[in-house]
Design an enzyme around this catalytic site. Sequence first.
Site, short mmCIF file in Angstrom:
data_model
loop_
_atom_site.label_atom_id
_atom_site.label_comp_id
_atom_site.label_asym_id
_atom_site.label_seq_id
_atom_site.Cartn_x
_atom_site.Cartn_y
_atom_site.Cartn_z
N ASP A 1 0.85 -1.19 0.00
CA ASP A 1 0.00 0.00 0.00
C ASP A 1 0.89 1.24 0.00
O ASP A 1 1.85 1.32 0.79
CB ASP A 1 -0.90 0.02 1.23
CG ASP A 1 -1.99 -1.05 1.18
OD1 ASP A 1 -2.04 -1.79 0.18
OD2 ASP A 1 -2.77 -1.14 2.15
N ASP B 1 -14.94 -3.71 -1.65
CA ASP B 1 -14.59 -3.48 -0.25
C ASP B 1 -15.87 -3.22 0.54
O ASP B 1 -16.64 -2.32 0.19
CB ASP B 1 -13.65 -2.27 -0.13
CG ASP B 1 -12.45 -2.38 -1.06
OD1 ASP B 1 -11.94 -3.50 -1.21
OD2 ASP B 1 -12.04 -1.36 -1.63
#
Length: 238
Positions: free
Chosen positions: A8, A129
């Site tokens: 990330d 998500d």
Amino acid sequence: MLVIPAIDLIGGEVVRLEKGDFAKKTVYARDPAEKAAELVRDGATLIHVVDLDGAKAGWPVNLDAVRAICAVPGAEVELGGGLRSLPDIEKVLELGVRYVVLGTAAVERLDLVRQACARFPGRVRSGIDARNGEVKIAGWLEGTGLGAAEVARRVKEAGVGLVEYTDVGRDGMFTGVDADGAARLQAEAGVQVVASGGVASLDDVRACRAAGLAGVIVGKALYEGRIALADAVRTAAE
């Protein structure tokens, strides 16, 4: 089953967030390419890269870091975060990205998903998500009122063959991956599913394998030393 380590990115650095909260950020590495090379040495064949700045901004931000990761030999790269136009998708594929992961676009711009699937067949994936069953977009900051299975069915019809499902409430918390929920999604939507969020031990890898999932994404558990990638890759192949 594939074990996919995650990188990330915020400000060109490798970070992890807690439950997707940008205020709860830990920096794990200053050099993303060096981290990618380490993951390849440990057995990674695909690396899941998320441009978190891009997810908030709505366009790719960490392109220099993505380019450097793609230049590391030995692993393919999939990229998500801020990919909400065809030119931006084309740009990152030209950088060397193998797969793009469309999240917000899968909800707000199904036409874009269709166009991307038609133009780049086999290279478009969808990131779904969810928190408490509701799909979240824009870096997990906005609710949609939609369920994961509904979104998965929509993107499948648009041409997507693989969905990456993250339980946002588990992400970075070591509470265990939702293998059962991911398997239900796979059955209900008729699309391959990779599970993400909450991986804490090799038991989570085993659970995803037993559930018949296409893969599992591992992030914070690697960076905190709870799982060795080489062990996870071996476990997935058992």
